[in-house]
Design a protein around this motif. Structure first.
Motif, PDB file in Angstrom:
ATOM      1  N   CYS A 360       2.741 -11.496   0.913  1.00 32.17           N
ATOM      2  CA  CYS A 360       3.658 -11.140   1.973  1.00 32.17           C
ATOM      3  C   CYS A 360       3.356 -10.046   2.837  1.00 32.17           C
ATOM      4  O   CYS A 360       3.249  -8.864   2.162  1.00 32.17           O
ATOM      5  N   THR A 386       4.730 -18.374   0.413  1.00 28.79           N
ATOM      6  CA  THR A 386       4.325 -19.837  -0.347  1.00 28.79           C
ATOM      7  C   THR A 386       5.279 -19.984  -1.255  1.00 28.79           C
ATOM      8  O   THR A 386       6.307 -19.364  -1.194  1.00 28.79           O
ATOM      9  N   TYR A 388       5.313 -19.794  -4.193  1.00 33.43           N
ATOM     10  CA  TYR A 388       5.166 -18.808  -5.080  1.00 33.43           C
ATOM     11  C   TYR A 388       6.149 -17.440  -4.680  1.00 33.43           C
ATOM     12  O   TYR A 388       6.676 -16.702  -5.755  1.00 33.43           O
ATOM     13  N   THR A 389       6.649 -17.232  -3.467  1.00 35.92           N
ATOM     14  CA  THR A 389       7.390 -15.999  -3.072  1.00 35.92           C
ATOM     15  C   THR A 389       8.731 -16.032  -3.562  1.00 35.92           C
ATOM     16  O   THR A 389       9.494 -17.259  -3.535  1.00 35.92           O
TER      17      THR A 389
END
Length: 544
Positions: A360, A386, A388-389
């Motif tokens: 990020c 994403t 995953y963030t």
């Protein structure tokens, strides 16, 4: 001490008060001769956001907050066995560029203060940039045209607020930055009419010639001001035993105000940046890096500002400045708007729940980007999100945004000055985060030095006031002030990794350019009447 003409005092058992009037709160601190705060009181005040991009304060609430803080700090001081009579002088430091207008006959404000972060003048600034001679302004005043300086705010007020326009027409319009307003009111307003500013604040208006420290006719003519109708504060030294008058009410009635510095200059003084080559970075609501360049201004060619560092003895010192609009306010954004944290100090704990930013990059351009980019059409943008963030990744990216912008400013300063900085002195709320300061050292590649006592802005105002009345008589006396307990963060990543990370940031900056574009053409129409009084069509460059 009473009366309008203070005499020099013995430094022994002498204390100095410091008004620290900031963007979100006001504080009053009392310092001893060793530069240690022995009492303080803080009050937050209301922030007004009447429209997107607008930011205002109530000028009278600011004065009330100062009076409340003085009463609270002095009570604590006396409760600890001290006497208010040992406070020999008061210094003032303040948010800069924030614009106040009032009626010179009544002393009453004519509109809310327009805060330095306010961007309502974007369309007006675009028009001014298109006027002949706009490219010469920075050579005279040290500042480029942007929404940041006070001049655009004043023009907007004259053109859009009838009470302000009427006062201008009558010749009763008084303009000042926060320092001038505070000194005026603390001295009793129109009765004593102590209407002054110091060069560190006057240099933020675009009215003062940075070489002469006087109001410049060429600058005022460019903005089409009629000086018979506009009252400007007298420019005096930053440290003066008489120019700023005395407090007229409250527990410190009769105590002289003897020092005044814009907040970033005050922090440089508080960090003892008295010699060329010294630099400090203050991580407050915004982030401001000042680099002392000596007794002659350096006009930047790499996106920085030229400003007055301080003027204690009629021999002004100058600095290059890099201004970041959003720093601590980005942490407040995560707290107040997203509910990521309950207190600002929790940002590091949240960021440390992850190992890195997870890809990020957060360009915190809530009101555009200041130095060295000067992109008023950028807006806050998060890249690389994403599935995953997590919150921790965004928290890390938020801290990194200020650190990346600081590196960009340091790179520009090296180009302008021809010298690389060896160490960066830091202060301000965000420096409480070890993670943020280690990140800063990693990204700049130089040691970052954090003093134990972080109230360097208030200390700088106290130093200016103390010098005027003999509490201190030389810079050498301050060598040991606020040195114990300093933490130094050393870089831990190599140059290749540093440049890789910075390259990703620069890519994100370029990608957020132009988000606030000219599709809002109706906004320009709102400012068409600006031309009739202050920005007439004479002298416009041809539109491309």
């Amino acid at each position: 001490m009473t009366g309008d003409s203070p005499v020099l005092v013995s430094p022994h058992e002498a204390y100095v008060g410091s008004i620290d009037q900031g963007t979100t709160s006001t504080r009053f601190l009392i310092f001893n001769r060793d530069g240690e705060p022995v009492a303080s009181h803080q009050v937050e005040f209301k922030q007004y956001y009447p429209q997107p991009g607008w930011h205002e304060h109530d000028p009278l609430e600011i004065i009330t907050s100062i009076e409340t803080c003085i009463e609270g700090a002095v009570k604590s001081f006396e409760d600890n066995g001290h006497s208010a009579r040992s406070i020999k002088a008061v210094g003032l430091t303040n948010q800069r560029e924030t614009t106040v207008v009032w009626d010179s006959t009544t002393g009453e404000p004519l509109y809310n203060a327009i805060v330095w972060t306010d961007t309502r003048t974007q369309a007006l600034v675009r028009k001014l940039k298109n006027r002949l001679g706009s490219d010469k302004l920075q050579d005279l005043c040290g500042l480029p045209l942007s929404t940041y300086p006070s001049v655009g705010k004043l023009l907007w007020l004259i053109e859009n607020e009838p009470k302000v326009a009427d006062a201008y027409a009558k010749g009763t319009l008084a303009f000042g930055t926060i320092d001038a307003w505070v000194v005026y009111r603390l001295n009793g307003g129109p009765k004593k009419n102590v209407f002054v500013t110091d060069p560190t604040n006057a240099s933020r208006s675009m009215f003062m010639n940075i070489h002469t420290l006087k109001y410049d006719e060429q600058l005022l003519d460019f903005f089409r001001f009629d000086m018979k109708k506009l009252n400007l504060p007298k420019i005096v030294r930053s440290s003066d035993p008489e120019a700023f008058g005395t407090l007229t009410t409250g527990v410190l009635k009769g105590v002289p105000i003897t020092g005044c510095l814009g907040d970033q200059s005050a922090a440089l003084v508080g960090q003892k940046g008295f010699s060329p080559g010294r630099a400090k970075n203050t991580y407050g609501t915004g982030c401001f890096l000042l680099y002392h360049v000596g007794d002659k201004p350096v006009i930047s060619t790499h996106g920085l500002l030229s400003t007055v560092a301080y003027d204690f003895d009629g021999k002004p010192q100058y600095a290059l400045e890099g201004s970041i609009a959003v720093a601590g306010s980005s942490v407040k954004f995560l707290q107040n708007n997203f509910g990521f944290i309950k207190e600002s100090r929790e940002i590091s704990t949240l960021a440390e729940t992850v190992e890195d930013n997870g890809g990020c990059v957060f360009v915190t351009a809530f009101s555009g980007l200041f130095a060295p980019y000067w992109m008023d059409d950028a807006r806050g943008t998060i890249f690389g999100i994403t599935a995953y963030t997590k919150k921790g990744h965004i928290a890390r990216a938020t801290l990194e945004a200020t650190c990346f912008q600081t590196k960009a400013i340091l790179d520009a300063m090296e180009k302008d000055s021809g010298h690389a900085l060896a160490e960066l002195a830091v202060d301000g709320g965000m420096t409480n985060s070890d993670l943020c300061m280690q990140t800063q050292a990693d990204l700049t590649g130089i040691p970052v030095s954090r003093p134990r006592m972080l109230e360097t802005t208030a200390l700088g105002a106290a130093i200016a006031a103390g010098f005027a009345v003999g509490v201190w008589s030389s810079f050498e006396e301050l060598n040991n002030v606020n040195t114990a307990g300093t933490t130094v963060f050393q870089p831990k990543i190599d140059g290749k990794e540093r440049e890789r990370r910075f390259g990703r940031w620069e890519k994100a900056v370029q990608m957020c350019r132009g988000w606030e574009g000219n599709e809002k053409e109706g906004e320009d129409e709102k400012f068409g009447k600006v031309g009739r009084v202050c920005v007439d069509e004479e002298g416009w460059k041809s539109e491309r």
